[in-house]
Design a protein around this motif. Structure first.
Motif, PDB file in Angstrom:
ATOM      1  N   PRO A 416       2.658   7.516  -1.535  1.00  0.00           N
ATOM      2  CA  PRO A 416       3.010   6.157  -1.082  1.00  0.00           C
ATOM      3  C   PRO A 416       2.527   5.858   0.338  1.00  0.00           C
ATOM      4  O   PRO A 416       2.120   4.723   0.628  1.00  0.00           O
ATOM      5  CB  PRO A 416       4.544   6.152  -1.148  1.00  0.00           C
ATOM      6  N   PHE A 417       2.550   6.867   1.200  1.00  0.00           N
ATOM      7  CA  PHE A 417       2.130   6.654   2.582  1.00  0.00           C
ATOM      8  C   PHE A 417       0.603   6.574   2.692  1.00  0.00           C
ATOM      9  O   PHE A 417       0.081   5.885   3.566  1.00  0.00           O
ATOM     10  CB  PHE A 417       2.712   7.761   3.466  1.00  0.00           C
ATOM     11  N   MET A 418      -0.104   7.272   1.816  1.00  0.00           N
ATOM     12  CA  MET A 418      -1.550   7.091   1.737  1.00  0.00           C
ATOM     13  C   MET A 418      -1.879   5.648   1.380  1.00  0.00           C
ATOM     14  O   MET A 418      -2.789   5.039   1.961  1.00  0.00           O
ATOM     15  CB  MET A 418      -2.152   8.023   0.683  1.00  0.00           C
ATOM     16  N   ILE A 419      -1.145   5.098   0.411  1.00  0.00           N
ATOM     17  CA  ILE A 419      -1.367   3.707  -0.005  1.00  0.00           C
ATOM     18  C   ILE A 419      -1.123   2.760   1.168  1.00  0.00           C
ATOM     19  O   ILE A 419      -1.905   1.827   1.412  1.00  0.00           O
ATOM     20  CB  ILE A 419      -0.463   3.354  -1.202  1.00  0.00           C
ATOM     21  N   LEU A 420      -0.041   3.000   1.914  1.00  0.00           N
ATOM     22  CA  LEU A 420       0.249   2.167   3.086  1.00  0.00           C
ATOM     23  C   LEU A 420      -0.887   2.253   4.103  1.00  0.00           C
ATOM     24  O   LEU A 420      -1.291   1.243   4.690  1.00  0.00           O
ATOM     25  CB  LEU A 420       1.561   2.610   3.740  1.00  0.00           C
ATOM     26  N   GLN A 421      -1.412   3.450   4.311  1.00  0.00           N
ATOM     27  CA  GLN A 421      -2.496   3.617   5.280  1.00  0.00           C
ATOM     28  C   GLN A 421      -3.757   2.899   4.822  1.00  0.00           C
ATOM     29  O   GLN A 421      -4.483   2.320   5.638  1.00  0.00           O
ATOM     30  CB  GLN A 421      -2.758   5.101   5.507  1.00  0.00           C
ATOM     31  N   VAL A 422      -4.044   2.958   3.520  1.00  0.00           N
ATOM     32  CA  VAL A 422      -5.214   2.249   3.000  1.00  0.00           C
ATOM     33  C   VAL A 422      -5.046   0.743   3.182  1.00  0.00           C
ATOM     34  O   VAL A 422      -5.999   0.036   3.534  1.00  0.00           O
ATOM     35  CB  VAL A 422      -5.446   2.603   1.515  1.00  0.00           C
ATOM     36  N   ILE A 423      -3.817   0.233   2.964  1.00  0.00           N
ATOM     37  CA  ILE A 423      -3.564  -1.197   3.165  1.00  0.00           C
ATOM     38  C   ILE A 423      -3.813  -1.588   4.623  1.00  0.00           C
ATOM     39  O   ILE A 423      -4.478  -2.601   4.912  1.00  0.00           O
ATOM     40  CB  ILE A 423      -2.118  -1.548   2.749  1.00  0.00           C
ATOM     41  N   VAL A 424      -3.302  -0.773   5.550  1.00  0.00           N
ATOM     42  CA  VAL A 424      -3.531  -1.055   6.973  1.00  0.00           C
ATOM     43  C   VAL A 424      -5.009  -0.957   7.304  1.00  0.00           C
ATOM     44  O   VAL A 424      -5.547  -1.781   8.064  1.00  0.00           O
ATOM     45  CB  VAL A 424      -2.705  -0.086   7.855  1.00  0.00           C
ATOM     46  N   LEU A 425      -5.701   0.014   6.733  1.00  0.00           N
ATOM     47  CA  LEU A 425      -7.147   0.153   6.957  1.00  0.00           C
ATOM     48  C   LEU A 425      -7.888  -1.098   6.501  1.00  0.00           C
ATOM     49  O   LEU A 425      -8.766  -1.613   7.212  1.00  0.00           O
ATOM     50  CB  LEU A 425      -7.670   1.382   6.215  1.00  0.00           C
ATOM     51  N   ILE A 426      -7.530  -1.618   5.328  1.00  0.00           N
ATOM     52  CA  ILE A 426      -8.177  -2.835   4.814  1.00  0.00           C
ATOM     53  C   ILE A 426      -7.893  -4.020   5.725  1.00  0.00           C
ATOM     54  O   ILE A 426      -8.781  -4.842   6.003  1.00  0.00           O
ATOM     55  CB  ILE A 426      -7.705  -3.117   3.371  1.00  0.00           C
ATOM     56  N   ILE A 427      -6.659  -4.115   6.228  1.00  0.00           N
ATOM     57  CA  ILE A 427      -6.307  -5.212   7.145  1.00  0.00           C
ATOM     58  C   ILE A 427      -7.144  -5.126   8.420  1.00  0.00           C
ATOM     59  O   ILE A 427      -7.667  -6.137   8.909  1.00  0.00           O
ATOM     60  CB  ILE A 427      -4.803  -5.167   7.484  1.00  0.00           C
ATOM     61  N   VAL A 428      -7.278  -3.918   8.970  1.00  0.00           N
ATOM     62  CA  VAL A 428      -8.053  -3.745  10.212  1.00  0.00           C
ATOM     63  C   VAL A 428      -9.522  -4.055   9.978  1.00  0.00           C
ATOM     64  O   VAL A 428     -10.180  -4.669  10.834  1.00  0.00           O
ATOM     65  CB  VAL A 428      -7.864  -2.312  10.754  1.00  0.00           C
ATOM     66  N   ILE A 429     -10.058  -3.660   8.828  1.00  0.00           N
ATOM     67  CA  ILE A 429     -11.452  -3.974   8.509  1.00  0.00           C
ATOM     68  C   ILE A 429     -11.628  -5.481   8.344  1.00  0.00           C
ATOM     69  O   ILE A 429     -12.612  -6.064   8.811  1.00  0.00           O
ATOM     70  CB  ILE A 429     -11.907  -3.227   7.235  1.00  0.00           C
ATOM     71  N   SER A 430     -10.663  -6.126   7.694  1.00  0.00           N
ATOM     72  CA  SER A 430     -10.764  -7.568   7.420  1.00  0.00           C
ATOM     73  C   SER A 430     -10.516  -8.421   8.660  1.00  0.00           C
ATOM     74  O   SER A 430     -11.070  -9.523   8.771  1.00  0.00           O
ATOM     75  CB  SER A 430      -9.766  -7.961   6.320  1.00  0.00           C
ATOM     76  N   PHE A 431      -9.695  -7.909   9.575  1.00  0.00           N
ATOM     77  CA  PHE A 431      -9.344  -8.676  10.772  1.00  0.00           C
ATOM     78  C   PHE A 431      -9.646  -7.837  12.021  1.00  0.00           C
ATOM     79  O   PHE A 431      -8.740  -7.170  12.556  1.00  0.00           O
ATOM     80  CB  PHE A 431      -7.879  -9.094  10.739  1.00  0.00           C
ATOM     81  N   PRO A 432     -10.884  -7.852  12.492  1.00  0.00           N
ATOM     82  CA  PRO A 432     -11.279  -7.026  13.653  1.00  0.00           C
ATOM     83  C   PRO A 432     -10.456  -7.302  14.899  1.00  0.00           C
ATOM     84  O   PRO A 432     -10.371  -6.443  15.782  1.00  0.00           O
ATOM     85  CB  PRO A 432     -12.748  -7.409  13.867  1.00  0.00           C
ATOM     86  N   GLN A 433      -9.823  -8.471  14.987  1.00  0.00           N
ATOM     87  CA  GLN A 433      -9.038  -8.781  16.187  1.00  0.00           C
ATOM     88  C   GLN A 433      -7.816  -7.889  16.330  1.00  0.00           C
ATOM     89  O   GLN A 433      -7.238  -7.799  17.415  1.00  0.00           O
ATOM     90  CB  GLN A 433      -8.617 -10.249  16.188  1.00  0.00           C
ATOM     91  N   THR A 434      -7.397  -7.237  15.244  1.00  0.00           N
ATOM     92  CA  THR A 434      -6.318  -6.266  15.380  1.00  0.00           C
ATOM     93  C   THR A 434      -6.729  -5.137  16.323  1.00  0.00           C
ATOM     94  O   THR A 434      -5.874  -4.502  16.950  1.00  0.00           O
ATOM     95  CB  THR A 434      -5.953  -5.657  14.015  1.00  0.00           C
ATOM     96  N   VAL A 435      -8.029  -4.894  16.424  1.00  0.00           N
ATOM     97  CA  VAL A 435      -8.563  -3.892  17.346  1.00  0.00           C
ATOM     98  C   VAL A 435      -9.018  -4.534  18.649  1.00  0.00           C
ATOM     99  O   VAL A 435      -8.747  -4.040  19.744  1.00  0.00           O
ATOM    100  CB  VAL A 435      -9.743  -3.125  16.699  1.00  0.00           C
ATOM    101  N   ARG A 436      -9.689  -5.666  18.528  1.00  0.00           N
ATOM    102  CA  ARG A 436     -10.366  -6.259  19.690  1.00  0.00           C
ATOM    103  C   ARG A 436      -9.426  -7.006  20.627  1.00  0.00           C
ATOM    104  O   ARG A 436      -9.758  -7.176  21.805  1.00  0.00           O
ATOM    105  CB  ARG A 436     -11.449  -7.247  19.218  1.00  0.00           C
ATOM    106  N   TRP A 437      -8.253  -7.431  20.162  1.00  0.00           N
ATOM    107  CA  TRP A 437      -7.432  -8.345  20.967  1.00  0.00           C
ATOM    108  C   TRP A 437      -7.067  -7.736  22.315  1.00  0.00           C
ATOM    109  O   TRP A 437      -7.304  -8.352  23.365  1.00  0.00           O
ATOM    110  CB  TRP A 437      -6.173  -8.729  20.193  1.00  0.00           C
ATOM    111  N   LEU A 438      -6.499  -6.543  22.333  1.00  0.00           N
ATOM    112  CA  LEU A 438      -6.107  -5.930  23.594  1.00  0.00           C
ATOM    113  C   LEU A 438      -7.320  -5.582  24.454  1.00  0.00           C
ATOM    114  O   LEU A 438      -7.280  -5.688  25.681  1.00  0.00           O
ATOM    115  CB  LEU A 438      -5.278  -4.664  23.347  1.00  0.00           C
TER     116      LEU A 438
END
Length: 445
Positions: A416-438
Motif C-alpha cells: 500500500p505504501f508503494m502505491i502511495l509513493q507512486v501516486i506522489v511520484l506521478i503528482i510531482v512529475i505532472s506538477f513540477p511546481q511541487t519541486v520548483r516553488w521553494l
C-alpha cells in the motif's frame, strides 16, 4: 558500430559481477582495468585518457559539497546512539496515544523528524522497529499496518533534507545541493502526509486494526508530559530548524549547516548528560565508514566512467536515449523504470554512480530541469527501497522484528505504501511546481 560493442559488454560485465555480490567499488575498478586493457589491445581506447583521472580525483577531494556527507552522518549517528531519537519516539507516542492509529501516526511524525536529522534509513527503520513495533503488536495493531508504516516512514530519510541521496545526486547531476534540498522538501512532506492520511483512513474504516493506546499506558501528569516534550521534542525541532533553516534562508551552505548540526547534536547529548568518549568514538567510526564507502565508490566509478566513455559508451547511450520515439515523455518513462529496477537490487550510492552519468547528458539535451529530475529520481529510489522482494528497508525491519512476524507479512505490508509513493511520484512529475516553488521563491528573495 565500431568498438561500441566493447562498451556494452563492459557495462553488462560490470552488472553481472555486481550481482554476484562482489563489492561495488572493486567491480567498477576491475571491469575498467579488464576492458581498458582489451580496448587498448584492439586500438579502441586511448591510454592518454587516464591522465584525466588525477584531475577528477583531486576535484572530488576538493568538492565542498561532498564535505557535507560526514557532517550529516555524524549528526545522525550522535542523535541515534545517544538515545535522543528513542526519547523522541516515546514522547510523541504518548502524545498521540489517545487517537485511533495514534502510535502509527507517531511513527510517521518521528520518521519525518529523524529523516531531517539522521538522514540514515537503516538506523531509523531498525530503531523504530525495535521500539514501536512491539508496542503496536501488544495493543492490537494489525501486523501489516504496523510493519508497513515503520518501513515507509523510516525510508523518508531517502528524500527529506538533509538526505545523503540528495547530496550525492547533486554532485552527479551538477546542481546545487541547496536547490535539491529545497526542491525535495514539499514532495517529502507530501509522502509523509500521504502515510498519515492512510493511517487515519484505515483507523476510521477498520478501528480494530489501529486502536488507541490504553489509558494506563499513556497516563501521565500534565506537567510531567510538558516537561518531557520540552526536553525530548523541542530541542530536536530547534536543531532541524537551525540546520535546514540556515540553508533555505541562504545563511549557510549545506556543508556549513551540516557542521553546525554536528556540533548541535553533541550539545544536545551533553545537555542530556550522554556525551562521552564511547559515544564520540562510535559516531566517528560510523561516519568514517559511510564517508569512506562513498569516496572509494566515487573514485572507482570515475575510473570506470573514463574507460566507458573512451570506448564510446556514453555517446552510444545518450544517442539511444535521444532517439527514443516520444522524446521527452519516453525518456522519463525509461529513466524512471530503470532507476526503480536498479533500486530494488542496489544501494542509492551505487545507482547514483552507475545510472546518473548515463541519463544526465540526455536529460540536459532534452532541456529537462535538473533539480526536478533529481527529486524525481530520489522519490523513485525511495519507492524501490521498500519494494518486495529485495527492498533494503524490508530486511532492516526483518532483522529486528519479533518472531511472530513472518517475512511475507513484512513484504506484503509495503505494497500500500508503494502505491502511495507512486501516486506522489506521478503528482510531482505532472506538477513540477511541487519541486520548483521553494527553489524559485529562494531566487526571488
Amino acid at each position: 558500430m565500431g568498438y561500441e560493442w566493447l562498451a556494452i559488454a563492459m557495462f553488462v560485465g560490470f552488472f553481472l559481477i555486481l550481482m554476484s555480490g562482489y563489492p561495488v567499488a572493486f567491480s567498477f575498478a576491475g571491469t575498467a582495468i579488464v576492458f581498458g586493457g582489451i580496448g587498448l589491445a584492439v586500438g579502441a581506447f586511448d591510454l592518454n585518457r587516464l591522465l584525466l583521472l588525477p584531475n577528477v580525483w583531486f576535484g572530488t577531494m576538493s568538492n565542498f559539497t561532498l564535505l557535507a556527507i560526514p557532517f550529516f552522518v555524524f549528526l545522525g549517528a550522535v542523535f541515534e546512539k545517544s538515545g535522543l531519537a528513542e526519547e523522541l519516539l516515546e514522547t510523541i507516542g504518548i502524545l498521540m496515544g489517545p487517537l485511533r492509529g495514534g502510535m502509527a501516526l507517531a511513527v510517521v511524525v518521528v520518521g519525518t523528524l529523524l529523516a531531517a536529522t539522521t538522514g540514515v534509513v537503516a538506523a531509523t527503520v531498525i530503531m523504530m522497529g525495535m521500539l514501536s513495533l512491539p508496542v503496536m503488536l501488544r495493543y492490537g495493531y494489525d501486523k501489516r499496518l504496523a510493519t508497513g508504516i515503520i518501513v515507509a516512514a523510516g525510508t523518508l530519510a531517502q528524500l527529506i533534507p538533509p538526505s545523503l541521496v540528495l547530496v550525492v545526486l547533486s554532485d552527479q547531476i551538477g546542481v546545487s545541493v541547496g536547490d535539491l534540498f529545497l526542491g525535495a522538501l514539499i514532495p517529502g512532506l507530501m509522502l509523509a502526509g500521504s502515510y498519515a492520511l492512510y493511517v487515519l483512513v484505515v483507523a476510521l474504516l477498520k478501528p480494530e486494526t489501529a486502536p488507541a493506546l490504553p489509558l494506563e499506558v499513556r497516563r501521565m501528569d500534565g506537567k510531567v508530559l510538558a516537561a518531557k516534550v520540552v526536553k525530548a521534542v523541542l530541542p530536536p525541532l530547534l536543531l532541524i530548524f537551525a540546520v535546514l533553516g540556515s540553508i533555505f534562508f541562504g545563511i549557510a551552505t549545506p556543508t556549513e549547516a551540516g557542521a553546525v548540526g554536528a556540533v548541535g547534536a553533541c550539545v544536545l547529548a551533553a545537555l542530556n548528560r550522554r556525551l562521552n568518549w564511547n559515544l564520540l568514538r562510535d559516531s566517528a567510526h560510523a561516519t568514517a565508514t559511510v564517508t569512506s564507502l562513498v569516496v572509494i565508490i566515487l573514485f572507482c566509478s570515475a575510473f570506470f566512467s573514463v574507460v566507458f566513455d573512451g570506448l564510446g559508451g556514453k555517446t552510444l547511450i545518450t544517442n539511444l536515449l535521444l532517439s527514443l520515439p516520444g522524446g521527452y515523455i519516453t525518456f522519463m518513462i525509461v529513466s524512471n523504470i530503470a532507476i526503480f529496477l536498479l533500486g530494488v537490487f542496489l544501494e542509492f550510492v551505487e545507482i547514483c554512480f552507475i545510472a546518473m552519468p548515463l541519463f544526465v547528458p540526455a536529460a540536459q539535451q532534452l532541456g529537462i530541469d535538473m533539480v526536478w529530475f533529481g527529486v524525481i529520481m530520489a522519490i523513485n529510489l525511495q519507492t524501490a527501497f521498500i519494494s518486495p522482494p529485495v527492498g533494503f528497508s524490508l530486511f532492516y525491519l526483518q532483522s529486528v522484528a519479533p518472531k511472530e512476524i513472518k517475512t511475507i507479512e513484512i513484504h506484503k505490508s509495503a505494497i500500500p505504501f508503494m502505491i502511495l509513493q507512486v501516486i506522489v511520484l506521478i503528482i510531482v512529475i505532472s506538477f513540477p511546481q511541487t519541486v520548483r516553488w521553494l527553489v524559485d521563491l529562494s531566487f526571488q528573495s
